[in-house]
Design a protein around this motif. Structure first.
Motif, PDB file in Angstrom:
ATOM      1  N   GLU A  14       0.847  -1.192   0.000  1.00 31.47           N
ATOM      2  CA  GLU A  14       0.000   0.000   0.000  1.00 31.47           C
ATOM      3  C   GLU A  14       0.879   1.236   0.000  1.00 31.47           C
ATOM      4  O   GLU A  14       2.008   1.210   0.467  1.00 31.47           O
ATOM      5  N   ASP A  15       0.335   2.289  -0.493  1.00 29.71           N
ATOM      6  CA  ASP A  15       1.078   3.545  -0.488  1.00 29.71           C
ATOM      7  C   ASP A  15       0.989   4.134   0.917  1.00 29.71           C
ATOM      8  O   ASP A  15      -0.043   4.652   1.328  1.00 29.71           O
ATOM      9  N   ILE A  16       2.074   4.041   1.660  1.00 31.00           N
ATOM     10  CA  ILE A  16       2.089   4.433   3.073  1.00 31.00           C
ATOM     11  C   ILE A  16       1.807   5.917   3.240  1.00 31.00           C
ATOM     12  O   ILE A  16       1.092   6.325   4.156  1.00 31.00           O
ATOM     13  N   ASP A  17       2.327   6.725   2.349  1.00 26.57           N
ATOM     14  CA  ASP A  17       2.117   8.169   2.455  1.00 26.57           C
ATOM     15  C   ASP A  17       0.636   8.522   2.352  1.00 26.57           C
ATOM     16  O   ASP A  17       0.145   9.384   3.087  1.00 26.57           O
ATOM     17  N   CYS A  18      -0.074   7.867   1.442  1.00 25.99           N
ATOM     18  CA  CYS A  18      -1.502   8.152   1.272  1.00 25.99           C
ATOM     19  C   CYS A  18      -2.275   7.746   2.522  1.00 25.99           C
ATOM     20  O   CYS A  18      -3.192   8.450   2.951  1.00 25.99           O
ATOM     21  N   VAL A  19      -1.905   6.609   3.110  1.00 19.98           N
ATOM     22  CA  VAL A  19      -2.595   6.144   4.308  1.00 19.98           C
ATOM     23  C   VAL A  19      -2.372   7.119   5.455  1.00 19.98           C
ATOM     24  O   VAL A  19      -3.302   7.488   6.176  1.00 19.98           O
ATOM     25  N   ARG A  20      -1.123   7.568   5.634  1.00 21.88           N
ATOM     26  CA  ARG A  20      -0.824   8.534   6.696  1.00 21.88           C
ATOM     27  C   ARG A  20      -1.580   9.840   6.486  1.00 21.88           C
ATOM     28  O   ARG A  20      -2.106  10.433   7.428  1.00 21.88           O
ATOM     29  N   LYS A  21      -1.618  10.300   5.236  1.00 16.56           N
ATOM     30  CA  LYS A  21      -2.294  11.551   4.912  1.00 16.56           C
ATOM     31  C   LYS A  21      -3.787  11.447   5.232  1.00 16.56           C
ATOM     32  O   LYS A  21      -4.380  12.362   5.803  1.00 16.56           O
ATOM     33  N   LYS A  22      -4.384  10.314   4.888  1.00 20.24           N
ATOM     34  CA  LYS A  22      -5.801  10.109   5.135  1.00 20.24           C
ATOM     35  C   LYS A  22      -6.083  10.083   6.639  1.00 20.24           C
ATOM     36  O   LYS A  22      -7.034  10.710   7.121  1.00 20.24           O
TER      37      LYS A  22
END
Length: 71
Positions: free
Chosen positions: A46-54
């Motif tokens: 998974e794209d970790i940056d997108c998860v953190r941003k969300k």
């Protein structure tokens, strides 16, 4: 040999080297483009940056919605 002649020869050598580089193009490896050799499915991360941003956006929204004065 004068400095002018030396500079001319240096420029000629540079041009020859640039032409050789342009002519020596490596052939494309079509096997590397095979879809069977690419990542996908379960193994894809998974794209970790997108998860953190969300998660961060949701936390900020929750903090904005809380009524801090009533507590």
């Amino acid at each position: 040999m004068s400095l002018k002649d030396t500079l001319k020869q240096a420029k000629q050598i540079e041009r020859q080297q640039q032409q050789q580089l342009l002519n020596n193009v490596k052939p494309r490896n079509y096997l590397a483009l095979n879809p069977l050799l690419k990542k996908g499915g379960i193994h894809e991360k998974e794209d970790i940056d997108c998860v953190r941003k969300k998660r961060r956006r949701e936390t900020k929204q929750n903090l904005r919605q809380t009524d801090w004065l009533s507590e």
